[in-house]
Design a protein around this motif. Structure first.
Motif, PDB file in Angstrom:
ATOM      1  N   UNK A 134      -8.755   3.622  27.634  1.00  0.00           N
ATOM      2  CA  UNK A 134     -10.228   3.543  28.257  1.00  0.00           C
ATOM      3  C   UNK A 134     -10.368   2.313  29.029  1.00  0.00           C
ATOM      4  N   UNK A 135      -9.251   1.543  29.145  1.00  0.00           N
ATOM      5  CA  UNK A 135      -9.474   0.264  30.031  1.00  0.00           C
ATOM      6  C   UNK A 135     -10.028   0.362  31.269  1.00  0.00           C
ATOM      7  N   UNK A 178     -10.793   0.218  42.944  1.00  0.00           N
ATOM      8  CA  UNK A 178     -10.158   1.410  42.208  1.00  0.00           C
ATOM      9  C   UNK A 178      -9.594   0.828  41.083  1.00  0.00           C
ATOM     10  N   UNK A 179      -9.739   1.385  39.925  1.00  0.00           N
ATOM     11  CA  UNK A 179      -9.379   0.906  38.892  1.00  0.00           C
ATOM     12  C   UNK A 179      -8.522   1.855  38.011  1.00  0.00           C
ATOM     13  N   UNK A 180      -7.366   1.222  37.418  1.00  0.00           N
ATOM     14  CA  UNK A 180      -6.416   2.088  36.600  1.00  0.00           C
ATOM     15  C   UNK A 180      -6.144   1.463  35.385  1.00  0.00           C
ATOM     16  N   UNK A 181      -5.502   2.223  34.358  1.00  0.00           N
ATOM     17  CA  UNK A 181      -5.172   1.637  33.066  1.00  0.00           C
ATOM     18  C   UNK A 181      -3.927   2.230  32.709  1.00  0.00           C
ATOM     19  N   UNK A 182      -3.541   2.297  31.429  1.00  0.00           N
ATOM     20  CA  UNK A 182      -2.074   2.671  31.070  1.00  0.00           C
ATOM     21  C   UNK A 182      -1.928   4.248  31.235  1.00  0.00           C
ATOM     22  N   UNK A 210      -7.283  -2.395  41.245  1.00  0.00           N
ATOM     23  CA  UNK A 210      -7.414  -3.298  39.756  1.00  0.00           C
ATOM     24  C   UNK A 210      -6.450  -2.600  38.639  1.00  0.00           C
ATOM     25  N   UNK A 211      -5.566  -3.449  38.293  1.00  0.00           N
ATOM     26  CA  UNK A 211      -4.955  -3.162  36.984  1.00  0.00           C
ATOM     27  C   UNK A 211      -5.764  -3.771  35.809  1.00  0.00           C
ATOM     28  N   UNK A 212      -6.375  -2.818  35.138  1.00  0.00           N
ATOM     29  CA  UNK A 212      -7.385  -3.119  34.354  1.00  0.00           C
ATOM     30  C   UNK A 212      -7.194  -3.370  32.881  1.00  0.00           C
ATOM     31  N   UNK A 213      -5.785  -3.273  32.530  1.00  0.00           N
ATOM     32  CA  UNK A 213      -5.500  -3.552  31.196  1.00  0.00           C
ATOM     33  C   UNK A 213      -4.223  -4.514  30.980  1.00  0.00           C
TER      34      UNK A 213
END
Length: 132
Positions: free
Chosen positions: A95-96, A86-90, A46-49
């Protein structure tokens, strides 16, 4: 005595428990990339931001855009209850991923944060999906 060794280390048992806990909550870009290259990963990335437009411009191949505010029990109903997310952000300045991970955990879902996010992915020299 250096600042490194001024505070004694903990016992190996405490260190083992600490690092096992960290690895239960975190993964890294290289491991995610290897799983994606192998095909049929055993997690949902998941792209979380960010906005949908920013996601279309640059994201990790195979990722879905689902920021924390969009994570609901109804939306997660598309996946079995034991699905690992599995989540990631910038990157480290964002903190996304933590917000998304918290939301997933609150909804009873297994979750790991991909350390480094987009910045880490770029640092590893890995390719992005998108229009760039």
């Amino acid at each position: 005595m250096s600042l490194v060794s001024a505070i004694p280390t903990c016992s190996p048992a405490i260190a083992r428990a600490h690092f096992r806990r960290r690895l239960a909550l975190e993964t890294d870009c290289a491991d995610v990339a290897a799983a994606l290259r192998a095909g049929a990963p055993d997690f949902v990335l998941l792209h979380a931001v960010g906005s949908e437009a920013a996601f279309r411009k640059r994201h990790i191949p195979g990722a879905l855009h689902l920021p924390a505010r969009g994570i609901t029990a109804e939306r997660l109903g598309a996946w079995p209850a034991d699905t690992l997310f599995v989540v990631y952000c910038a990157g480290p300045h964002c903190n996304g991923a933590d917000r998304a991970a918290l939301r997933l955990a609150e909804l009873g879902r297994p979750v790991k944060v991909m350390l480094g996010g987009l910045t880490g992915w770029a640092d590893e020299g890995l390719a992005f999906a998108g229009e760039i």
